[in-house]
Design a protein around this motif. Structure first.
Motif, PDB file in Angstrom:
ATOM      1  N   ASP A   1      72.734-136.539 -43.442  1.00 35.93           N
ATOM      2  CA  ASP A   1      72.960-137.878 -42.903  1.00 35.93           C
ATOM      3  C   ASP A   1      71.700-138.322 -42.175  1.00 35.93           C
ATOM      4  O   ASP A   1      70.917-137.499 -41.692  1.00 35.93           O
ATOM      5  N   ARG A   2      71.520-139.609 -42.109  1.00 32.86           N
ATOM      6  CA  ARG A   2      70.293-140.157 -41.535  1.00 32.86           C
ATOM      7  C   ARG A   2      70.139-139.802 -40.054  1.00 32.86           C
ATOM      8  O   ARG A   2      69.036-139.586 -39.574  1.00 32.86           O
TER       9      ARG A   2
ATOM     10  N   LEU B   1      70.259-139.342 -51.429  1.00 33.96           N
ATOM     11  CA  LEU B   1      69.681-139.725 -50.137  1.00 33.96           C
ATOM     12  C   LEU B   1      68.398-138.930 -49.938  1.00 33.96           C
ATOM     13  O   LEU B   1      68.406-137.696 -50.001  1.00 33.96           O
TER      14      LEU B   1
ATOM     15  N   SER C   1      69.462-134.971 -50.238  1.00 36.33           N
ATOM     16  CA  SER C   1      70.858-134.571 -50.284  1.00 36.33           C
ATOM     17  C   SER C   1      71.126-133.716 -51.524  1.00 36.33           C
ATOM     18  O   SER C   1      70.295-133.608 -52.417  1.00 36.33           O
TER      19      SER C   1
END
Length: 123
Positions: free
Chosen positions: A100-101, A54, A49
């Protein structure tokens, strides 16, 4: 328009290491690394990120590769350790606004792709 500039690829023996760099875009983006083996589809490798909070990896590289970013200039690195012949591919970095995952591994959600850098691992 910002575009990636990858560097650091080369020829290495199995078990060796390389460090790839993704040149800064000029603003803070989430960055993903992908690779395209000969004759195969482009696949997700790792992503980080914008603030580095992240970090995600593909199962195939978990524990061997490490992604990081330099907050001073936003260069993103991919450290490749314990390389295998199956890691042979052209490696690309690309950017997106946020990470985002759920969608991190989807190459369609990225833009500003570079020309890639070749990594060849000999057995």
């Amino acid at each position: 328009q910002a575009q990636a500039r990858e560097s650091g690829g080369g020829l290495v023996q199995a078990g060796g290491s390389l460090r790839l760099s993704c040149a800064p875009y000029g603003r803070v983006y989430a960055v993903g690394w992908f690779r395209q083996p000969p004759g195969k589809e482009r696949e997700f490798v790792a992503a980080i990120s914008g603030n580095g909070g992240l970090i995600l990896y593909a199962d195939a590289v978990q524990g061997r590769f490490s992604i990081s970013r330099d907050s001073a200039d936003n260069t993103v690195y991919l450290q490749l350790n314990s390389l295998k012949p199956d890691d042979t591919a052209v490696y690309f970095c690309a950017a997106r606004a946020a990470l985002d995952r759920r969608t991190a591994s989807d190459k369609r959600t990225y833009s500003h792709w570079g020309q890639g850098t070749q990594v060849t691992v000999s057995s």
